[in-house]
Design a protein around this motif. Structure first.
Motif, PDB file in Angstrom:
ATOM      1  N   ASN A   1       5.589  34.217 -24.073  1.00  0.00           N
ATOM      2  CA  ASN A   1       4.382  34.590 -24.823  1.00  0.00           C
ATOM      3  C   ASN A   1       4.432  34.352 -26.341  1.00  0.00           C
ATOM      4  O   ASN A   1       3.642  34.925 -27.083  1.00  0.00           O
ATOM      5  CB  ASN A   1       4.028  36.061 -24.560  1.00  0.00           C
ATOM      6  N   VAL A   2       5.355  33.514 -26.803  1.00  0.00           N
ATOM      7  CA  VAL A   2       5.454  33.291 -28.242  1.00  0.00           C
ATOM      8  C   VAL A   2       4.508  32.192 -28.735  1.00  0.00           C
ATOM      9  O   VAL A   2       4.297  32.054 -29.935  1.00  0.00           O
ATOM     10  CB  VAL A   2       6.895  32.928 -28.676  1.00  0.00           C
ATOM     11  N   GLY A   3       3.953  31.410 -27.794  1.00  0.00           N
ATOM     12  CA  GLY A   3       3.006  30.370 -28.200  1.00  0.00           C
ATOM     13  C   GLY A   3       3.478  28.953 -27.915  1.00  0.00           C
ATOM     14  O   GLY A   3       2.972  28.002 -28.522  1.00  0.00           O
ATOM     15  N   LYS A   4       4.434  28.798 -26.995  1.00  0.00           N
ATOM     16  CA  LYS A   4       4.955  27.460 -26.690  1.00  0.00           C
ATOM     17  C   LYS A   4       3.860  26.543 -26.129  1.00  0.00           C
ATOM     18  O   LYS A   4       3.720  25.407 -26.560  1.00  0.00           O
ATOM     19  CB  LYS A   4       6.114  27.551 -25.680  1.00  0.00           C
ATOM     20  N   SER A   5       3.093  27.062 -25.172  1.00  0.00           N
ATOM     21  CA  SER A   5       2.041  26.235 -24.570  1.00  0.00           C
ATOM     22  C   SER A   5       0.963  25.890 -25.586  1.00  0.00           C
ATOM     23  O   SER A   5       0.456  24.771 -25.608  1.00  0.00           O
ATOM     24  CB  SER A   5       1.404  26.959 -23.381  1.00  0.00           C
ATOM     25  N   THR A   6       0.619  26.865 -26.423  1.00  0.00           N
ATOM     26  CA  THR A   6      -0.390  26.623 -27.454  1.00  0.00           C
ATOM     27  C   THR A   6       0.070  25.519 -28.401  1.00  0.00           C
ATOM     28  O   THR A   6      -0.702  24.620 -28.744  1.00  0.00           O
ATOM     29  CB  THR A   6      -0.657  27.919 -28.249  1.00  0.00           C
TER      30      THR A   6
ATOM     31  N   SER B   1       1.239  28.523 -37.771  1.00  0.00           N
ATOM     32  CA  SER B   1       0.362  29.162 -36.805  1.00  0.00           C
ATOM     33  C   SER B   1      -0.134  28.065 -35.869  1.00  0.00           C
ATOM     34  O   SER B   1      -0.784  27.118 -36.313  1.00  0.00           O
ATOM     35  CB  SER B   1      -0.821  29.827 -37.507  1.00  0.00           C
ATOM     36  N   ALA B   2       0.219  28.192 -34.602  1.00  0.00           N
ATOM     37  CA  ALA B   2      -0.224  27.190 -33.629  1.00  0.00           C
ATOM     38  C   ALA B   2      -1.730  27.283 -33.432  1.00  0.00           C
ATOM     39  O   ALA B   2      -2.382  26.339 -33.001  1.00  0.00           O
ATOM     40  CB  ALA B   2       0.505  27.383 -32.302  1.00  0.00           C
ATOM     41  N   LEU B   3      -2.268  28.474 -33.775  1.00  0.00           N
ATOM     42  CA  LEU B   3      -3.693  28.715 -33.577  1.00  0.00           C
ATOM     43  C   LEU B   3      -4.529  28.080 -34.694  1.00  0.00           C
ATOM     44  O   LEU B   3      -5.481  27.360 -34.437  1.00  0.00           O
ATOM     45  CB  LEU B   3      -3.935  30.229 -33.523  1.00  0.00           C
TER      46      LEU B   3
ATOM     47  N   ALA C   1      -2.542  28.272 -21.363  1.00  0.00           N
ATOM     48  CA  ALA C   1      -1.985  29.280 -22.271  1.00  0.00           C
ATOM     49  C   ALA C   1      -2.789  30.557 -22.131  1.00  0.00           C
ATOM     50  O   ALA C   1      -4.010  30.535 -22.112  1.00  0.00           O
ATOM     51  CB  ALA C   1      -2.039  28.792 -23.711  1.00  0.00           C
ATOM     52  N   GLU C   2      -2.145  31.661 -21.959  1.00  0.00           N
ATOM     53  CA  GLU C   2      -2.883  32.922 -21.931  1.00  0.00           C
ATOM     54  C   GLU C   2      -1.984  34.056 -22.367  1.00  0.00           C
ATOM     55  O   GLU C   2      -0.769  33.937 -22.393  1.00  0.00           O
ATOM     56  CB  GLU C   2      -3.504  33.163 -20.546  1.00  0.00           C
ATOM     57  N   ASN C   3      -2.619  35.156 -22.744  1.00  0.00           N
ATOM     58  CA  ASN C   3      -1.857  36.267 -23.277  1.00  0.00           C
ATOM     59  C   ASN C   3      -1.266  37.134 -22.167  1.00  0.00           C
ATOM     60  O   ASN C   3      -1.579  38.302 -22.029  1.00  0.00           O
ATOM     61  CB  ASN C   3      -2.733  37.102 -24.207  1.00  0.00           C
TER      62      ASN C   3
ATOM     63  N   ASN D   1       6.240  31.204 -35.396  1.00  0.00           N
ATOM     64  CA  ASN D   1       4.811  31.023 -35.098  1.00  0.00           C
ATOM     65  C   ASN D   1       4.024  32.314 -35.339  1.00  0.00           C
ATOM     66  O   ASN D   1       4.594  33.368 -35.553  1.00  0.00           O
ATOM     67  CB  ASN D   1       4.692  30.572 -33.624  1.00  0.00           C
ATOM     68  N   LYS D   2       2.717  32.186 -35.274  1.00  0.00           N
ATOM     69  CA  LYS D   2       1.757  33.303 -35.400  1.00  0.00           C
ATOM     70  C   LYS D   2       1.777  33.951 -36.782  1.00  0.00           C
ATOM     71  O   LYS D   2       1.619  35.157 -36.905  1.00  0.00           O
ATOM     72  CB  LYS D   2       2.012  34.373 -34.317  1.00  0.00           C
TER      73      LYS D   2
ATOM     74  N   ASP E   1      -0.440  33.763 -38.835  1.00  0.00           N
ATOM     75  CA  ASP E   1      -1.800  34.293 -39.063  1.00  0.00           C
ATOM     76  C   ASP E   1      -1.906  35.753 -38.608  1.00  0.00           C
ATOM     77  O   ASP E   1      -2.766  36.497 -39.064  1.00  0.00           O
ATOM     78  CB  ASP E   1      -2.832  33.443 -38.308  1.00  0.00           C
TER      79      ASP E   1
HETATM   80  P1  GDP Z   1       3.985  30.831 -24.171  1.00  0.00           P
HETATM   81  O1  GDP Z   1       4.176  31.859 -23.097  1.00  0.00           O
HETATM   82  O2  GDP Z   1       5.126  30.823 -25.137  1.00  0.00           O
HETATM   83  O3  GDP Z   1       3.659  29.469 -23.645  1.00  0.00           O
HETATM   84  O4  GDP Z   1       2.733  31.344 -25.052  1.00  0.00           O
HETATM   85  P2  GDP Z   1       1.201  30.873 -25.002  1.00  0.00           P
HETATM   86  O5  GDP Z   1       1.042  29.540 -25.639  1.00  0.00           O
HETATM   87  O6  GDP Z   1       0.684  31.041 -23.621  1.00  0.00           O
HETATM   88  O7  GDP Z   1       0.556  31.941 -25.988  1.00  0.00           O
HETATM   89  C1  GDP Z   1       0.627  33.329 -25.746  1.00  0.00           C
HETATM   90  C2  GDP Z   1      -0.499  34.028 -26.483  1.00  0.00           C
HETATM   91  O8  GDP Z   1      -0.289  33.929 -27.903  1.00  0.00           O
HETATM   92  C3  GDP Z   1      -1.866  33.433 -26.214  1.00  0.00           C
HETATM   93  O9  GDP Z   1      -2.794  34.477 -26.155  1.00  0.00           O
HETATM   94  C4  GDP Z   1      -2.116  32.546 -27.440  1.00  0.00           C
HETATM   95  O10 GDP Z   1      -3.476  32.382 -27.724  1.00  0.00           O
HETATM   96  C5  GDP Z   1      -1.428  33.356 -28.542  1.00  0.00           C
HETATM   97  N1  GDP Z   1      -0.988  32.520 -29.661  1.00  0.00           N
HETATM   98  C6  GDP Z   1      -0.286  31.370 -29.606  1.00  0.00           C
HETATM   99  N2  GDP Z   1      -0.072  30.878 -30.850  1.00  0.00           N
HETATM  100  C7  GDP Z   1      -0.645  31.746 -31.719  1.00  0.00           C
HETATM  101  C8  GDP Z   1      -0.758  31.807 -33.163  1.00  0.00           C
HETATM  102  O11 GDP Z   1      -0.286  30.959 -33.918  1.00  0.00           O
HETATM  103  N3  GDP Z   1      -1.419  32.889 -33.678  1.00  0.00           N
HETATM  104  C9  GDP Z   1      -1.947  33.861 -32.890  1.00  0.00           C
HETATM  105  N4  GDP Z   1      -2.592  34.870 -33.493  1.00  0.00           N
HETATM  106  N5  GDP Z   1      -1.869  33.837 -31.549  1.00  0.00           N
HETATM  107  C10 GDP Z   1      -1.228  32.795 -30.954  1.00  0.00           C
END
Ligand code: GDP
Length: 372
Positions: free
Chosen positions: A189-194, A342-344, A206-208, A298-299, A301
């Motif tokens: 959930n750290v944002g790898k897919s994003t 910020s990947a977002l 990608a989802e939370n 990441n994140k 923001d």
């Molecule tokens: P993974 O499990 O590492 O692949 O994580 P995901 O890409 O699925 O992201 C997990 C959650 O974190 C999702 O709800 C994304 O929208 C959110 N997220 C990813 N990158 C960022 C970012 O840079 N900022 C914020 N605020 N949320 C992010």
């Protein structure tokens, strides 16, 4: 557990895992013990308290944050008269729900059988037989009454099946040629897919929730005219069941065979340092800890902190360190290149891309050196 904050964070994570599995958490129980009880994990007073609560509120399942031994599981089920799940079983269940390809399903099924085998004597008969509840997907109650031998046979069958697929995947990886391979690693959930999506303009799910990604996705990415292969891998987590590490061998081979690792960290998470430790530990287990690595925080923001008063002399705590201050902590001494993004919002993407580009060039040079 040492301090109250940590304890709450661990419980938050467990609740998030339960939510990902489809459960709603009604109440948390904690207990301070120097050592878990060998027979029942918790003390008898606490067990009584939970038992009464479960009865009064018609609770369906009690979840423990650790892996319980087969006998602890059995004793607790008998004592609390409710379905018990431990952390391992919960994670396995999430994996089972999320496995979409036959390869991932085979991996999860193997891990589930390995978990089940020593626990075959569980007393299920007195429990309500709820089909499809958490912990009941995959090898479920029907197998429990069957012979251990059948399960052992199934395990060796699955192992053979995985071996065949592993070979195919190894061939596939070899056929990818000389393009530099970069693997995204990180806590779940750290944002790898994003990040993968942002870099490759693809649509990776990608989802939370925890463990959205089970299968590796490989995308070709071009940065500054240089092509490389970017792999998204399964997220790591504290106390990742050993059965999973073993059966996800091929998924983790992508990491083991990568030329460069991008370690993604969610810096907005209070326990991000623990997460880094967990990831590094798993990298060590699969012998990938000495690879070239870029740390991506990441994140940013979403990063927040409580500003200290000017003349406040109390020492800094995790909560009142600003991003700038963080950069001057151990991070400044890290041997790995580090970037904050910020990947977002794509903040600092040019800087990150330059870093990947530079590292890739360094890796290329090393490879050329090796071949001379
Ligand atoms: P993974 O499990 O590492 O692949 O994580 P995901 O890409 O699925 O992201 C997990 C959650 O974190 C999702 O709800 C994304 O929208 C959110 N997220 C990813 N990158 C960022 C970012 O840079 N900022 C914020 N605020 N949320 C992010």
């Amino acid at each position: 557990h040492q301090d109250e904050d940590k304890l709450q964070e661990y419980m938050d994570e467990l609740e998030f895992l339960a939510y990902t599995a489809g459960a709603t958490v009604d109440r948390r129980f904690t207990q301070k013990l120097t050592q878990p009880d060998s027979k029942t994990f918790i003390g008898s007073g606490k067990a009584q308290e939970i038992k009464e609560y479960v009865k009064e509120n018609e609770i369906g399942t009690v979840i423990f944050d650790d892996e319980l031994s087969p006998s602890q599981l059995k004793n607790l089920e008998r004592e609390l008269e409710v379905k018990i799940l431990d952390r391992t079983n919960l994670i396995l269940d999430i994996f089972a729900q999320r496995a979409t390809t036959s390869y991932a399903r085979t991996q999860v099924e193997l891990a589930q059988y390995q978990y089940l085998l020593p626990r075959l004597t569980r007393m299920w008969t007195h429990l309500e037989r709820q089909k499809g509840g958490i912990g009941m997907r995959g090898p479920g109650e029907t197998e429990i009454e069957t012979d251990r031998r059948i399960i052992r046979d199934r395990i060796s069958l699955l192992k053979d099946k995985l071996k065949t697929i592993d070979k195919q995947m190894a061939t596939q990886r070899n056929n990818r040629g000389k393009v530099v391979r970069v693997a995204l690693v990180g806590y779940t959930n750290v944002g790898k897919s994003t990040l993968m999506n942002a870099l490759s303009k693809s649509e990776v799910f990608a989802e939370n929730k925890l463990f959205a990604t089970l299968d590796t996705t490989v995308r070709k990415v071009v940065i500054g005219n240089l092509p490389f292969l970017l792999t998204d891998t399964v997220g790591f987590i504290r106390k990742l069941p050993t059965q999973l590490v073993e059966s996800f061998k091929s998924t983790l081979d992508e990491v083991r065979e990568a030329d460069l690792l991008i370690h993604v960290v969610d810096i907005s998470h209070e326990s991000f340092e623990d997460h880094i430790d967990s990831v590094n530990q798993i990298l060590m287990e699969i012998n990938a800890h000495q690879k070239p690595m870029i740390m991506i925080f990441n994140k940013i923001d979403d990063f927040s902190y409580e500003k200290k008063d000017e003349d406040d002399l109390t020492p800094s705590t995790r909560k009142n360190i600003s991003l700038e201050e963080w950069k001057n902590t151990w991070m400044a001494k890290s041997k790995h290149p580090t970037v904050f993004i910020s990947a977002l919002t794509k903040e600092n993407f040019p800087e990150m891309k330059k870093m990947i580009y530079d590292e890739k060039t360094a890796v290329d040079l090393k490879t050329i050196g090796k071949n001379l």
